[in-house]
Design an enzyme around this catalytic site. Structure first.
Site, PDB file in Angstrom:
ATOM      1  CE1 TYR A 295      76.856 -44.436   2.734  1.00 31.61           C
ATOM      2  CE2 TYR A 295      78.757 -44.649   4.170  1.00 31.61           C
ATOM      3  CZ  TYR A 295      77.487 -44.155   3.933  1.00 31.61           C
ATOM      4  OH  TYR A 295      76.857 -43.370   4.878  1.00 31.61           O
TER       5      TYR A 295
ATOM      6  CB  SER B 153      79.933 -41.132   6.384  1.00 26.64           C
ATOM      7  OG  SER B 153      80.167 -42.280   7.175  1.00 26.64           O
TER       8      SER B 153
HETATM    9  N1  NAD Z   1      72.675 -43.863   9.681  1.00 28.37           N
HETATM   10  C1  NAD Z   1      73.995 -43.829   9.788  1.00 28.37           C
HETATM   11  O1  NAD Z   1      74.596 -44.555  10.611  1.00 28.37           O
HETATM   12  C2  NAD Z   1      74.801 -42.893   8.942  1.00 28.37           C
HETATM   13  C3  NAD Z   1      76.142 -42.699   9.264  1.00 28.37           C
HETATM   14  C4  NAD Z   1      76.916 -41.829   8.515  1.00 28.37           C
HETATM   15  C5  NAD Z   1      76.334 -41.154   7.446  1.00 28.37           C
HETATM   16  N2  NAD Z   1      75.025 -41.381   7.148  1.00 28.37           N
HETATM   17  C6  NAD Z   1      74.469 -40.637   6.032  1.00 28.37           C
HETATM   18  O2  NAD Z   1      73.398 -39.863   6.519  1.00 28.37           O
HETATM   19  C7  NAD Z   1      72.452 -39.644   5.460  1.00 28.37           C
HETATM   20  C8  NAD Z   1      71.065 -40.035   5.939  1.00 28.37           C
HETATM   21  O3  NAD Z   1      71.109 -41.380   6.324  1.00 28.37           O
HETATM   22  P1  NAD Z   1      69.953 -42.075   7.192  1.00 28.37           P
HETATM   23  O4  NAD Z   1      70.605 -43.072   8.043  1.00 28.37           O
HETATM   24  O5  NAD Z   1      69.079 -41.028   7.782  1.00 28.37           O
HETATM   25  O6  NAD Z   1      69.226 -42.869   6.020  1.00 28.37           O
HETATM   26  P2  NAD Z   1      67.678 -43.164   5.738  1.00 28.37           P
HETATM   27  O7  NAD Z   1      67.663 -44.263   4.748  1.00 28.37           O
HETATM   28  O8  NAD Z   1      66.955 -43.339   7.038  1.00 28.37           O
HETATM   29  O9  NAD Z   1      67.203 -41.800   5.052  1.00 28.37           O
HETATM   30  C9  NAD Z   1      67.729 -41.394   3.798  1.00 28.37           C
HETATM   31  C10 NAD Z   1      66.639 -40.661   3.039  1.00 28.37           C
HETATM   32  O10 NAD Z   1      67.177 -40.263   1.775  1.00 28.37           O
HETATM   33  C11 NAD Z   1      66.159 -40.458   0.809  1.00 28.37           C
HETATM   34  N3  NAD Z   1      66.727 -40.592  -0.537  1.00 28.37           N
HETATM   35  C12 NAD Z   1      67.419 -41.658  -1.031  1.00 28.37           C
HETATM   36  N4  NAD Z   1      67.730 -41.443  -2.316  1.00 28.37           N
HETATM   37  C13 NAD Z   1      67.219 -40.230  -2.653  1.00 28.37           C
HETATM   38  C14 NAD Z   1      67.227 -39.462  -3.857  1.00 28.37           C
HETATM   39  N5  NAD Z   1      67.788 -39.918  -4.977  1.00 28.37           N
HETATM   40  N6  NAD Z   1      66.619 -38.252  -3.838  1.00 28.37           N
HETATM   41  C15 NAD Z   1      66.037 -37.788  -2.715  1.00 28.37           C
HETATM   42  N7  NAD Z   1      66.005 -38.469  -1.550  1.00 28.37           N
HETATM   43  C16 NAD Z   1      66.589 -39.684  -1.531  1.00 28.37           C
HETATM   44  C17 NAD Z   1      65.441 -41.721   1.266  1.00 28.37           C
HETATM   45  O11 NAD Z   1      64.155 -41.851   0.686  1.00 28.37           O
HETATM   46  C18 NAD Z   1      65.419 -41.542   2.767  1.00 28.37           C
HETATM   47  O12 NAD Z   1      64.247 -40.888   3.225  1.00 28.37           O
HETATM   48  C19 NAD Z   1      72.963 -40.453   4.271  1.00 28.37           C
HETATM   49  O13 NAD Z   1      73.694 -39.602   3.417  1.00 28.37           O
HETATM   50  C20 NAD Z   1      73.886 -41.473   4.919  1.00 28.37           C
HETATM   51  O14 NAD Z   1      74.860 -41.942   4.030  1.00 28.37           O
HETATM   52  C21 NAD Z   1      74.241 -42.222   7.860  1.00 28.37           C
END
Ligand code: NAD
Length: 253
Positions: free
Chosen positions: A155, A142
């Protein structure tokens, strides 16, 4: 940028960035193992198949070492090889200042966002070493892997850890031709962000955050997927140990 016929695992593939990236990889001919703790991954795999691609949903909780190991074994059973992975599953939590954070909140963030990446890497790399595959692995960190925001210490710490782990894995396996990189998204329009936006603590903050992205908007999930597809392909053949912002300029100022 050719990823045709590459066998790639996408963790957290049931939603958000993972789901869009899985679809994008599938549309470019990769054989995609969509994995998630949620059954929503089956819909993503089905959508890839309906569009003419090759995908399978294999459920796994990446915080359980045996499940991370079994996921790779099942991938090898099904497709016979592993060429790449996008270790992307992660969780957010309610905004909490550090002195009010419970041990359980801390443990959950570290377990999913950092230890889950470690378990994933461990068994993916083992499979690549055993088959002599010069694979490519991308971890989702991130922008908060390089800078902080208030009230998200667990986080921020976990995501800083993902960048360190990425560099360490690149150092260990570069000699085997295995590349390991991280993408650093800014704010991406996903369910995770929708949940955060609902929190009273964040009301009004999102406009300010949007302006901090130099492009004046948040990302669409597929914009992260494009960077991941490049990193998984041979077009990025001399890139390893890199932490690549896909953040609309958030980290530039
Ligand atoms: N959305 C943002 O703004 C953003 C920004 C920077 C980083 N991220 C990172 O990107 C990644 C995806 O985020 P997103 O926004 O798509 O989130 P999201 O919540 O839409 O999707 C995350 C997915 O991970 C799955 N998951 C959670 N725990 C799990 C586990 N123990 N085993 C297997 N699967 C699991 C969830 O069921 C979900 O489908 C994450 O690592 C998040 O920290 C997101």
């Amino acid at each position: 940028m050719d990823i045709k016929d590459r066998v790639v695992i996408v963790t957290g593939g049931g939603g958000g960035i993972g789901a869009e990236t899985a679809r994008l990889l599938g549309s470019r001919g990769a054989k995609v193992v969509v994995t998630d703790i949620s059954e929503s991954g089956e819909e993503v795999a089905e959508a890839i198949r309906l569009a003419g691609g090759d995908a399978a949903f294999l459920r796994a909780d990446i915080t359980v070492e045996e499940e991370a190991e079994a996921l790779v074994a099942r991938t090898l059973d099904r497709y016979g090889r592993l060429d790449g992975a996008f270790n992307n599953a992660g969780v957010e939590q309610a905004a909490t200042p550090l002195h009010q954070l419970t041990g359980a909140q801390w443990d959950r963030a570290i377990r999913v966002d950092l230890t889950g990446v470690f378990y994933s890497l461990k068994y993916q790399i083992t499979a690549m070493l055993e088959s002599g595959t010069r694979g490519s692995i991308v971890n989702t960190a991130s922008a908060l892997g390089q800078v902080a925001v208030p009230n998200a210490s667990e986080y921020v710490a976990a995501k800083h850890g993902v960048i360190g782990l990425t560099r360490a894995a690149a150092a260990d396996y570069g000699q085997h031709g295995i590349r390991v990189n991280a993408v650093l998204p800014g704010i991406v329009e996903t369910a995770m962000v929708a949940r955060i936006a609902e929190e009273p603590t964040f009301s009004g903050v999102f406009d300010t955050l949007r302006q901090r992205h130099l492009l004046g908007r948040f990302a669409k999930p597929h914009e992260v997927g494009e960077a991941v597809a490049w990193l998984l392909s041979d077009s990025s053949s001399f890139v390893t140990g890199a932490a690549i912002p896909v953040d609309g300029g958030y980290l530039a100022v």
